[in-house]
Write a protein that holds these residues in place. Structure first.
Motif, PDB file in Angstrom:
ATOM      1  N   LYS A 145      12.229  69.079 -26.349  1.00 49.77           N
ATOM      2  CA  LYS A 145      13.507  69.563 -26.922  1.00 49.77           C
ATOM      3  C   LYS A 145      14.700  69.480 -25.800  1.00 49.77           C
ATOM      4  CE  LYS A 145      14.915  74.045 -28.205  1.00 49.77           C
ATOM      5  NZ  LYS A 145      14.522  75.474 -28.397  1.00 49.77           N
ATOM      6  N   LEU A 146      15.810  68.973 -26.167  1.00 50.22           N
ATOM      7  CA  LEU A 146      17.187  68.890 -25.436  1.00 50.22           C
ATOM      8  C   LEU A 146      17.796  70.392 -25.657  1.00 50.22           C
ATOM      9  CD1 LEU A 146      18.832  67.336 -23.641  1.00 50.22           C
ATOM     10  CD2 LEU A 146      20.071  66.823 -25.783  1.00 50.22           C
ATOM     11  N   ILE A 147      18.074  71.165 -24.603  1.00 53.76           N
ATOM     12  CA  ILE A 147      18.524  72.535 -24.911  1.00 53.76           C
ATOM     13  C   ILE A 147      20.131  72.429 -24.742  1.00 53.76           C
ATOM     14  CG2 ILE A 147      18.705  74.667 -23.581  1.00 53.76           C
ATOM     15  CD1 ILE A 147      15.883  74.316 -22.759  1.00 53.76           C
ATOM     16  N   GLY A 148      20.357  71.363 -23.988  1.00 52.43           N
ATOM     17  CA  GLY A 148      22.133  71.454 -24.000  1.00 52.43           C
ATOM     18  C   GLY A 148      22.490  70.340 -22.995  1.00 52.43           C
ATOM     19  N   TYR A 149      23.626  70.270 -22.720  1.00 56.06           N
ATOM     20  CA  TYR A 149      24.081  69.229 -21.910  1.00 56.06           C
ATOM     21  C   TYR A 149      25.482  69.453 -21.093  1.00 56.06           C
ATOM     22  CZ  TYR A 149      27.415  68.408 -25.626  1.00 56.06           C
ATOM     23  OH  TYR A 149      28.560  68.662 -26.483  1.00 56.06           O
ATOM     24  N   CYS A 150      25.962  68.838 -20.055  1.00 55.77           N
ATOM     25  CA  CYS A 150      27.224  68.984 -19.412  1.00 55.77           C
ATOM     26  C   CYS A 150      27.893  67.699 -19.274  1.00 55.77           C
ATOM     27  CB  CYS A 150      26.745  69.579 -17.926  1.00 55.77           C
ATOM     28  SG  CYS A 150      28.363  69.767 -17.034  1.00 55.77           S
ATOM     29  N   CYS A 151      29.169  67.610 -19.698  1.00 56.60           N
ATOM     30  CA  CYS A 151      30.090  66.443 -19.620  1.00 56.60           C
ATOM     31  C   CYS A 151      31.449  66.929 -19.143  1.00 56.60           C
ATOM     32  CB  CYS A 151      30.381  66.030 -21.144  1.00 56.60           C
ATOM     33  SG  CYS A 151      31.374  64.848 -21.259  1.00 56.60           S
ATOM     34  N   GLU A 152      31.432  66.951 -17.889  1.00 51.40           N
ATOM     35  CA  GLU A 152      32.641  67.594 -17.067  1.00 51.40           C
ATOM     36  C   GLU A 152      33.084  66.652 -16.083  1.00 51.40           C
ATOM     37  OE1 GLU A 152      33.081  71.258 -14.370  1.00 51.40           O
ATOM     38  OE2 GLU A 152      31.982  71.684 -15.869  1.00 51.40           O
ATOM     39  N   ASP A 153      34.367  66.085 -16.280  1.00 52.29           N
ATOM     40  CA  ASP A 153      34.785  65.160 -15.358  1.00 52.29           C
ATOM     41  C   ASP A 153      33.955  63.855 -15.556  1.00 52.29           C
ATOM     42  OD1 ASP A 153      37.141  66.504 -14.818  1.00 52.29           O
ATOM     43  OD2 ASP A 153      36.155  67.618 -13.185  1.00 52.29           O
ATOM     44  N   ALA A 154      33.597  63.274 -14.317  1.00 51.84           N
ATOM     45  CA  ALA A 154      32.714  62.203 -14.188  1.00 51.84           C
ATOM     46  C   ALA A 154      31.077  62.658 -14.287  1.00 51.84           C
ATOM     47  CB  ALA A 154      32.922  61.506 -12.990  1.00 51.84           C
ATOM     48  N   HIS A 155      30.764  63.696 -14.443  1.00 54.22           N
ATOM     49  CA  HIS A 155      29.460  64.359 -14.275  1.00 54.22           C
ATOM     50  C   HIS A 155      28.867  64.464 -15.618  1.00 54.22           C
ATOM     51  CE1 HIS A 155      30.283  65.744 -10.164  1.00 54.22           C
ATOM     52  NE2 HIS A 155      31.399  66.318 -10.877  1.00 54.22           N
ATOM     53  N   ARG A 156      27.362  63.840 -15.772  1.00 51.71           N
ATOM     54  CA  ARG A 156      26.835  63.890 -17.188  1.00 51.71           C
ATOM     55  C   ARG A 156      25.449  64.370 -16.608  1.00 51.71           C
ATOM     56  NH1 ARG A 156      31.357  62.544 -17.942  1.00 51.71           N
ATOM     57  NH2 ARG A 156      31.839  60.882 -19.211  1.00 51.71           N
ATOM     58  N   LEU A 157      25.186  65.447 -17.341  1.00 53.78           N
ATOM     59  CA  LEU A 157      23.924  66.007 -17.027  1.00 53.78           C
ATOM     60  C   LEU A 157      23.171  66.279 -18.533  1.00 53.78           C
ATOM     61  CD1 LEU A 157      26.124  67.546 -14.861  1.00 53.78           C
ATOM     62  CD2 LEU A 157      23.908  67.973 -14.062  1.00 53.78           C
TER      63      LEU A 157
END
Length: 456
Positions: A145-157
């Motif tokens: 299960k994917l709970i969420g993500y982060c797409c902030e500037d050059a960061h990918r999580l």
């Protein structure tokens, strides 16, 4: 063999947020409900008037994915501290974290795994985006299960549910760990097969393309879940027979026709499943350079032996110590043989694989030895009576022996021959009695195995 990208992901997409427009409280953002049930693909995100973050929010509406900020993920992982480090793959490092309602109201308190994209790794932005798109829309008990993500500037999580037992690769090949029992291995094979069958049978089919032991994660009771969808592709539709794509994957798992032609089909996943099933049976890696030359490639070494029971017993994982269902092992080996067919059209569909594996999960492990039952008090009383009777018989036999003592004579040749026959009968009866009892299984004749982890 993982094919590295030549072009950086930076050339494909701008920063997630426009510099002139600050993000609006993204720490509390949850993707809204979607009006259309049609699943989108990574190629559908091409709206030039929006940023990637906005495009994802619109496209994944209804997925209930949480959009986290980098600062939030630093808090839950203690700034990605080494004490929370779980491991690292081609995507990048993975750290454990914990989310509670103070961080995100409405989200159940739970441990999570946070995967950070390594900009210098073998995977890049496209793989990250593919994972968000597929896992953001696909839900199944055997998909992580994917709970969420982060797409902030050059960061990918990416933020996943935490799987406490790690990967099948770690559980199966780690040197200093208890061996997975036979029942757990069949449970893992069945669950992983159900995950693949779900992908292949979707209204818009998905080809996983990177099915391997390290991408199968296990929860506390060994329920398997497929992870890492960075290489997944939409399957052929309509009259199409295959998807033409670059050859990407891991050496030892990729189907031969895919490696040779780049033609990707669901049968490519079936072959990869056959390799993992073979790993579960033998306890060996798909490719192991530490073994003798003829045994380095698992499929080439083991496949010819799968349909011969006598040879099969010799290649079974010695760490099982003979504790497995012989009938179940033969069924699983025959299935692996079919999945590893060099002709893609002769391989079974994953739905058929599930039907074959379903009954195997109920086969119990064969016991290694007899079970000793301590005698009860009633047993002791019976034993005392029998001992008393035995002493009377012994005394009677001794008196009889004393009487016959004076009639002893040296045996004749005929007496010796009769004795030989009786001894032979006694030995045969003894062997027959042993045969009728539950036998402990034969231990395979193996030298000590090398279970050192190698990079596949």
């Amino acid at each position: 063999m993982v094919v590295k990208k030549v072009v950086s992901w930076r050339s494909f997409v701008p920063n997630c947020y426009k510099t002139e427009v600050p993000p609006k409280k993204s720490s509390k953002k949850v993707v809204a409900k979607e009006t259309s049930s049609q699943r989108i693909s990574p190629s559908d995100l091409s709206n030039p008037s929006t940023t990637l973050s906005e495009d994802l929010s619109i496209s994944l509406a209804g997925s209930n994915l949480h959009v986290f900020t980098l600062e939030e993920l630093k808090v839950i992982t203690q700034s990605f501290s080494q004490s929370n480090f779980l491991g690292e793959g081609g995507f990048g490092p993975v750290h454990k974290g914990f989310i509670d309602d103070k961080l995100r109201p409405g989200l159940a308190a739970q441990p999570v795994a946070v995967k950070l994209l390594d900009l210098d790794g073998t995977q890049g932005h496209r793989e990250w985006l593919t994972e968000v798109i597929f896992l953001g829309q696909l839900r199944h008990p055997h998909l992580v299960k994917l709970i969420g993500y982060c797409c902030e500037d050059a960061h990918r999580l990416l933020v996943y549910e935490y799987m406490p037992r790690g990967s099948l690769e770690n559980q199966l090949f780690r040197r200093y760990s208890m061996s997975l029992p036979w029942s757990s291995r069949m449970k893992i094979a069945l669950g992983a097969a159900k995950g693949l069958a779900f992908l292949h049978g979707a209204e818009k089919p998905v080809i996983y393309r990177d099915f391997k032991a390290s991408n199968i994660l296990l929860d506390s009771d060994c329920t398997p879940k497929l992870s890492d969808f960075g290489l997944a592709k939409d399957g052929p539709e309509g009259d199409e027979t295959h998807v033409s794509t670059r050859v990407m994957g891991t050496q030892g798992y990729a189907a031969p026709e895919y490696v040779m032609t780049g033609h990707l089909t669901a049968a490519s996943d079936v072959y990869s499943f056959g390799v993992v099933l073979l790993e579960l049976l033998t306890g060996r890696r798909s490719v192991d350079k530490n073994r003798p030359h003829r045994e380095q490639n698992l499929v080439e070494w083991a496949r010819p032996k799968l349909n011969e029971p006598r040879k099969l017993s010799r290649i079974m994982d010695p760490r099982l110590e003979g504790q497995y269902s012989e009938h179940g092992a033969r069924k699983a080996a025959a299935l692996a043989f079919e999945c590893l067919s060099h002709r893609a059209k002769q391989r079974p569909k994953m739905s058929e694989v599930v039907k074959t594996l379903e009954p195997l999960k109920d086969f119990e492990d064969v016991p290694l030895a007899f079970v000793y039952t301590a005698p009860s008090e009633s047993d002791n009383s019976i034993k005392d009576v029998k001992d008393g009777d035995a002493q009377k018989d012994l005394k009677k036999n001794n008196n009889h022996h004393n009487f016959k003592h004076h009639q002893l004579r040296s045996p004749t040749e005929s007496d010796n021959s009769i004795k030989d026959v009786k001894d032979g009968d006694a030995e045969n009866n003894h062997n027959h009695d042993k045969h009728d009892q539950i036998r402990s299984p034969r231990s395979p004749h193996y030298s000590s195995e090398n279970y050192a982890a190698t990079e596949s």
